[in-house]
Design a protein around this motif. Structure first.
Motif, PDB file in Angstrom:
ATOM      1  N   THR A 185     -10.570  11.169   4.558  1.00 40.41           N
ATOM      2  CA  THR A 185      -9.966  11.456   5.880  1.00 40.41           C
ATOM      3  C   THR A 185     -10.442  13.101   6.261  1.00 40.41           C
ATOM      4  N   ASP A 197      -9.457   4.246   8.353  1.00 41.48           N
ATOM      5  CA  ASP A 197      -8.373   3.844   7.544  1.00 41.48           C
ATOM      6  C   ASP A 197      -8.379   2.152   7.594  1.00 41.48           C
ATOM      7  N   GLY A 199      -6.940   0.657   4.834  1.00 39.35           N
ATOM      8  CA  GLY A 199      -5.704   0.260   4.210  1.00 39.35           C
ATOM      9  C   GLY A 199      -5.836  -0.269   2.799  1.00 39.35           C
ATOM     10  N   ASN A 225      -2.710   2.937   6.026  1.00 37.58           N
ATOM     11  CA  ASN A 225      -2.278   4.259   5.314  1.00 37.58           C
ATOM     12  C   ASN A 225      -1.788   5.193   6.174  1.00 37.58           C
ATOM     13  N   THR A 226      -2.537   4.954   7.564  1.00 39.35           N
ATOM     14  CA  THR A 226      -1.991   5.873   8.825  1.00 39.35           C
ATOM     15  C   THR A 226      -0.481   5.976   8.882  1.00 39.35           C
TER      16      THR A 226
END
Length: 368
Positions: A185, A197, A199, A225-226
């Protein structure tokens, strides 16, 4: 003169000897090599029928060749070279360089098959995308265990890992997949954005054949993930059968009220959907989508005809679209086909037409 003749004879013998050495070396190098590939030419025309629309054309020329060489009893070297040219109508064109698409070593012994290098992913979230890393499949009785790890990948900046188990249970084939992206990131891509992202995605697949019907169901769910981004999920159901000489097929796809699983970013992924113009990304949102698609395919002599219809709807956004596709495929020989496709796509957002596009495509493909 005699001296020159003698020297010429010596030179000729030397050249012949070198030629034999080169020929022998080349023969040794290729005697265990299989070559396959394709030559592909496509012409595409799109007619925008909206008030300010126009007609545009695109060409797509693709060539790839794969060299598969048996290195020893257990190891095979696989290299694919590819050149792909896609240009819009009226654009300047130039000769395309040949690039390295795939390079890998494949080890196979008993129940284990392992790959190292650059290869295509087989996971349902990113199938077809390239990974650079390792993969392995192990057959444990009736079950197959799979794992792959890519230190780099074609989807986003960062690492990606896949785990899977596949096994038949009675007449049903079951698959369970788990895909984890660890995006970077902080590193910017060429376009200026950081790693996306995608995930952690779990996918369950069940398929069977029952009373002449091919049935399949897949459910995928992504934990992004965010912080603050809701999880997404996608359900896809497929069915097909043959009646007389006609193959009938139907597909249903839906996404969660918070959005779809991460595979919706790749319309070609197994967990996603695409026809010709209509895909999971056709509308202004991926939230609470529903897709219905049906098709009928019938062969007649050397030509196969198909009619396909798809509808996508997002209730929360009052956005919907349809596509009607007509297709004819002519197999002129076992290794050469010509395919013509005509597609009509329309989209309305809040009752206002935003897209009305007719697409015409003709493809020529030679496989070897």
């Amino acid at each position: 003169m005699k001296k020159f003749a003698k020297m010429s004879l010596v030179a000729a013998v030397a050249v012949a000897g070198l030629t034999n050495v080169s020929a022998s070396s080349l023969e040794d190098a290729v005697k265990n090599t299989e070559i396959s590939g394709k030559v592909y030419v496509e012409f595409l025309s799109g007619a925008d029928n909206t008030a300010s629309g126009s007609t545009t054309g695109t060409t797509d020329m693709d060539f790839d060749v794969t060299f598969s060489t048996k290195v020893n009893d257990n190891v095979t070297s696989v290299v694919t070279l590819e050149a792909d040219s896609a240009n819009t109508e009226g654009a300047d064109i130039s000769d395309q360089a040949v690039g390295l698409d795939t390079i890998k070593f494949v080890y196979a012994k008993n129940n284990l098959t392992a790959t190292a290098g650059r290869f295509s992913s087989v996971a349902p979230t990113d199938d077809g995308d390239k990974l650079e890393g390792l993969s392995a499949t192990y057959k444990a009785g009736v079950a197959s265990l799979f794992a792959s790890y890519g230190v780099t990948n074609a989807t986003t900046i960062g690492d990606v890992a896949n785990l899977a188990i596949m096994a038949p249970v009675g007449p049903v084939n079951l698959e369970a997949w788990y895909t984890v992206y660890a995006p970077d990131t902080t590193t910017a891509k060429a376009a200026g954005t950081v790693g996306s992202d995608f995930g952690k995605t779990s996918t369950l697949v069940a398929s069977t054949t029952l009373e002449g019907f091919n049935l399949a169901a897949r459910y995928s769910a992504t934990d992004f993930n965010t912080v603050g981004q809701a999880d997404g999920s996608t359900l896809r159901l497929d069915a097909s059968t043959t009646v007389s000489n006609v193959t009938l097929a139907a597909t249903y796809v839906s996404t969660d009220k918070d959005g779809g699983a991460s595979a919706h970013t790749d319309a070609a992924a197994a967990n996603s959907f695409e026809q010709s113009q209509l895909t999971m990304d056709s509308l202004s949102t991926d939230v609470d989508l529903s897709i219905w698609a049906v098709s009928a395919t019938v062969p007649y002599n050397e030509v196969t005809y198909q009619v396909a219809y798809a509808n996508i709807d997002a209730d929360t956004a009052n956005d919907d679209a349809t596509e009607l596709r007509l297709r004819a495929t002519h197999m002129m020989s076992s290794n050469f086909k010509v395919m013509a496709t005509y597609s009509m796509y329309q989209e309305e957002n809040a009752g206002v037409e935003v897209t009305d596009n007719d697409s015409t495509r003709i493809e020529f493909k030679y496989s070897f």
